[in-house]
Design an enzyme around this catalytic site. Structure first.
Site, PDB file in Angstrom:
ATOM      1  N   TYR A  67      37.110 -14.395  39.874  1.00  0.00           N
ATOM      2  CA  TYR A  67      36.241 -12.794  40.185  1.00  0.00           C
ATOM      3  C   TYR A  67      35.224 -13.792  40.897  1.00  0.00           C
ATOM      4  O   TYR A  67      34.989 -15.052  41.021  1.00  0.00           O
ATOM      5  CB  TYR A  67      36.243 -12.682  38.962  1.00  0.00           C
ATOM      6  CG  TYR A  67      36.192 -10.868  38.628  1.00  0.00           C
ATOM      7  CD1 TYR A  67      36.942 -10.317  38.919  1.00  0.00           C
ATOM      8  CD2 TYR A  67      34.406 -11.466  38.614  1.00  0.00           C
ATOM      9  CE1 TYR A  67      36.626  -9.253  39.405  1.00  0.00           C
ATOM     10  CE2 TYR A  67      34.409  -9.370  38.848  1.00  0.00           C
ATOM     11  CZ  TYR A  67      35.707  -8.407  39.023  1.00  0.00           C
ATOM     12  OH  TYR A  67      35.241  -7.122  39.814  1.00  0.00           O
ATOM     13  N   HIS A 100      40.991  -3.094  41.989  1.00  0.00           N
ATOM     14  CA  HIS A 100      41.590  -3.195  43.241  1.00  0.00           C
ATOM     15  C   HIS A 100      42.713  -3.334  43.228  1.00  0.00           C
ATOM     16  O   HIS A 100      43.652  -3.256  42.695  1.00  0.00           O
ATOM     17  CB  HIS A 100      41.266  -5.018  43.337  1.00  0.00           C
ATOM     18  CG  HIS A 100      40.403  -5.156  44.856  1.00  0.00           C
ATOM     19  ND1 HIS A 100      41.614  -4.760  45.618  1.00  0.00           N
ATOM     20  CD2 HIS A 100      39.355  -5.589  45.017  1.00  0.00           C
ATOM     21  CE1 HIS A 100      40.866  -5.350  47.099  1.00  0.00           C
ATOM     22  NE2 HIS A 100      40.240  -5.748  46.673  1.00  0.00           N
ATOM     23  N   GLY A 112      38.822  -4.760  38.119  1.00  0.00           N
ATOM     24  CA  GLY A 112      38.134  -4.689  39.156  1.00  0.00           C
ATOM     25  C   GLY A 112      37.008  -3.419  39.162  1.00  0.00           C
ATOM     26  O   GLY A 112      35.842  -2.596  38.740  1.00  0.00           O
TER      27      GLY A 112
HETATM   28  C1  LCV Z   1      47.651  -1.009  44.230  1.00  0.00           C
HETATM   29  C2  LCV Z   1      48.608   0.316  42.135  1.00  0.00           C
HETATM   30  C3  LCV Z   1      47.715  -0.704  41.072  1.00  0.00           C
HETATM   31  C4  LCV Z   1      47.179  -1.173  42.076  1.00  0.00           C
HETATM   32  N1  LCV Z   1      46.834  -2.211  43.061  1.00  0.00           N
HETATM   33  O1  LCV Z   1      52.560   2.911  36.550  1.00  0.00           O
HETATM   34  O2  LCV Z   1      40.371  -8.125  38.754  1.00  0.00           O
HETATM   35  S1  LCV Z   1      41.060  -8.825  39.492  1.00  0.00           S
HETATM   36  O3  LCV Z   1      39.978  -9.941  39.912  1.00  0.00           O
HETATM   37  O4  LCV Z   1      42.188  -8.650  38.778  1.00  0.00           O
HETATM   38  C5  LCV Z   1      40.776  -7.698  40.831  1.00  0.00           C
HETATM   39  C6  LCV Z   1      41.802  -8.041  41.807  1.00  0.00           C
HETATM   40  C7  LCV Z   1      42.023  -6.405  40.597  1.00  0.00           C
HETATM   41  O5  LCV Z   1      41.255  -5.477  40.232  1.00  0.00           O
HETATM   42  O6  LCV Z   1      42.984  -6.101  40.437  1.00  0.00           O
HETATM   43  C8  LCV Z   1      43.883  -5.302  39.862  1.00  0.00           C
HETATM   44  C9  LCV Z   1      44.095  -5.042  38.701  1.00  0.00           C
HETATM   45  N2  LCV Z   1      44.872  -4.170  37.612  1.00  0.00           N
HETATM   46  C10 LCV Z   1      45.762  -4.325  36.999  1.00  0.00           C
HETATM   47  O7  LCV Z   1      46.105  -5.168  36.873  1.00  0.00           O
HETATM   48  C11 LCV Z   1      46.762  -3.363  36.840  1.00  0.00           C
HETATM   49  C12 LCV Z   1      48.015  -3.041  38.278  1.00  0.00           C
HETATM   50  N3  LCV Z   1      48.848  -1.920  37.097  1.00  0.00           N
HETATM   51  C13 LCV Z   1      49.524  -1.688  35.829  1.00  0.00           C
HETATM   52  O8  LCV Z   1      49.519  -2.972  35.015  1.00  0.00           O
HETATM   53  C14 LCV Z   1      50.696  -0.230  36.120  1.00  0.00           C
HETATM   54  O9  LCV Z   1      50.436  -0.559  37.026  1.00  0.00           O
HETATM   55  C15 LCV Z   1      49.498   0.434  35.307  1.00  0.00           C
HETATM   56  C16 LCV Z   1      49.410  -0.573  33.205  1.00  0.00           C
HETATM   57  C17 LCV Z   1      48.430   0.790  35.424  1.00  0.00           C
HETATM   58  C18 LCV Z   1      49.684   1.913  34.851  1.00  0.00           C
HETATM   59  O10 LCV Z   1      51.776   1.271  34.854  1.00  0.00           O
HETATM   60  P1  LCV Z   1      52.676   2.266  34.784  1.00  0.00           P
HETATM   61  O11 LCV Z   1      53.865   1.760  34.580  1.00  0.00           O
HETATM   62  O12 LCV Z   1      52.241   3.458  34.131  1.00  0.00           O
HETATM   63  P2  LCV Z   1      53.358   1.869  37.729  1.00  0.00           P
HETATM   64  O13 LCV Z   1      52.749   0.492  37.170  1.00  0.00           O
HETATM   65  O14 LCV Z   1      54.759   2.727  38.349  1.00  0.00           O
HETATM   66  O15 LCV Z   1      52.200   2.069  38.642  1.00  0.00           O
HETATM   67  C19 LCV Z   1      52.339   3.117  39.837  1.00  0.00           C
HETATM   68  C20 LCV Z   1      52.317   3.218  40.903  1.00  0.00           C
HETATM   69  O16 LCV Z   1      50.781   2.442  40.861  1.00  0.00           O
HETATM   70  C21 LCV Z   1      50.766   1.438  42.114  1.00  0.00           C
HETATM   71  C22 LCV Z   1      52.244   0.845  41.254  1.00  0.00           C
HETATM   72  O17 LCV Z   1      52.636  -0.109  42.007  1.00  0.00           O
HETATM   73  C23 LCV Z   1      53.289   1.638  41.258  1.00  0.00           C
HETATM   74  O18 LCV Z   1      53.300   2.068  43.049  1.00  0.00           O
HETATM   75  P3  LCV Z   1      54.778   2.189  43.159  1.00  0.00           P
HETATM   76  O19 LCV Z   1      54.825   3.668  42.804  1.00  0.00           O
HETATM   77  O20 LCV Z   1      54.621   2.526  45.043  1.00  0.00           O
HETATM   78  O21 LCV Z   1      55.863   1.412  42.950  1.00  0.00           O
HETATM   79  N4  LCV Z   1      49.539   0.279  41.311  1.00  0.00           N
HETATM   80  C24 LCV Z   1      49.210   0.593  40.330  1.00  0.00           C
HETATM   81  N5  LCV Z   1      48.168  -0.621  39.715  1.00  0.00           N
HETATM   82  N6  LCV Z   1      46.111  -2.644  41.210  1.00  0.00           N
HETATM   83  N7  LCV Z   1      49.357  -0.247  43.240  1.00  0.00           N
END
Ligand code: LCV
Length: 259
Positions: free
Chosen positions: A138, A64, A108
């Protein structure tokens, strides 16, 4: 449609998530484009759909779009949420949807993948159920999707730890169908799609709907549903919920106090 690509080869359609800068986070816009593509494929009487990300993606989908989670007291995963609509659309799509996974699947997006009919993943792929990491409650049908995909004990481990599990373990517990090396997964998936497409589409379509109806036939009394919804409200009204979102945006670990 710039956040996805859509291609069709005979009876097989392929939707590729293509918003790598945001790790294919399932924003309203990305989900709308996937739904539009599915609508076009349905009209074209497509017999199999492959849902994938580009080859060698580190992240298949980050789940999400956290930036779109409401913080004004509304249910973050309510009926009209785009993620919920996408899951329902995949589940009711008239033909089998094969998820071709190469990379990390988060939150999600795991439910979206589990809503697909067949899941084929590379050994490097991982799956992380993340509500507990963000402080999100959730939703009921989402938990049923997880429960239909793995044993209760596995679902509890995934949900409570919020840690990614490997494709190999996911296959071992029966959550996904095949683990195929990256070099072979495209050909393997297309061969399976071709086999399905050569079978009787009406028979397959009805069996898919029968299995959906039968798998979803679980007793949940109105009182039971209302209790669960009330418990979920306590969570999305909590300070922890706001802390989880804020911590992600501020790129720091969240500190949850159970309030
Ligand atoms: C917006 C993002 C996201 C993102 N949204 O790259 O299941 S529930 O209930 O939790 C539900 C509500 C749900 O699905 O929630 C989302 C759950 N997802 C996560 O927890 C994954 C969150 N993301 C991460 O942990 C990391 O981004 C990963 C491990 C996927 C990749 O890490 P990496 O270091 O390679 P960054 O974190 O730097 O991400 C690159 C850009 O994508 C955005 C993040 O904020 C960053 O944006 P900026 O370049 O503007 O800083 N991003 C990543 N995931 N779910 N934005």
């Amino acid at each position: 449609m710039d956040l996805i690509t859509l291609s069709q080869d005979a009876h097989v359609g392929t939707i590729t998530l293509n918003n790598s800068p945001k790790h294919n986070a399932l924003s309203h816009l990305l989900v709308a484009q996937i739904m539009e593509a599915l609508k076009q494929l349905e009209l074209a009487k497509t017999r199999v759909v492959i849902l994938r990300a580009p080859e060698n993606s580190k992240v298949w989908s980050a789940g999400h779009d956290i930036g779109e989670l409401p913080e004004d007291g509304r249910d973050p995963l309510g009926w009209a949420d785009p993620l919920r609509e996408l899951v329902r659309t995949i589940e009711t799509f008239s033909a089998p949807v094969i998820a071709l996974i190469d990379g990390g699947v988060w939150g999600g997006a795991v439910e979206v993948v589990l809503a697909c009919d067949i899941i084929i993943a590379t050994p490097e792929s991982t799956f992380a159920v993340t509500p507990a990491k963000l402080g999100v409650p959730y939703n009921v049908s989402g938990m049923m999707t997880f429960m239909s995909a793995a044993s209760l004990r596995i679902v509890k481990e995934l949900a409570f730890t919020a840690l990614p599990i490997s494709a190999t373990r996911a296959e071992h517990v029966g959550m996904i169908n095949h683990v195929i090396e990256s070099a072979d997964i495209d050909a393997f998936t297309r061969a399976m799609a071709a086999t399905i497409a050569a079978n009787a589409p009406l028979s397959i379509s009805v069996m898919k709907e029968q299995l959906r109806v039968l798998a979803g036939a679980k007793p949940l009394t109105p009182r039971g549903f209302e209790k669960v919804q009330g418990l979920r409200r306590v969570v999305y009204d909590s300070l922890d919920y706001h802390e989880g979102i804020r911590a992600f945006k501020e790129k720091r670990k969240p500190v949850f106090n159970g309030t």
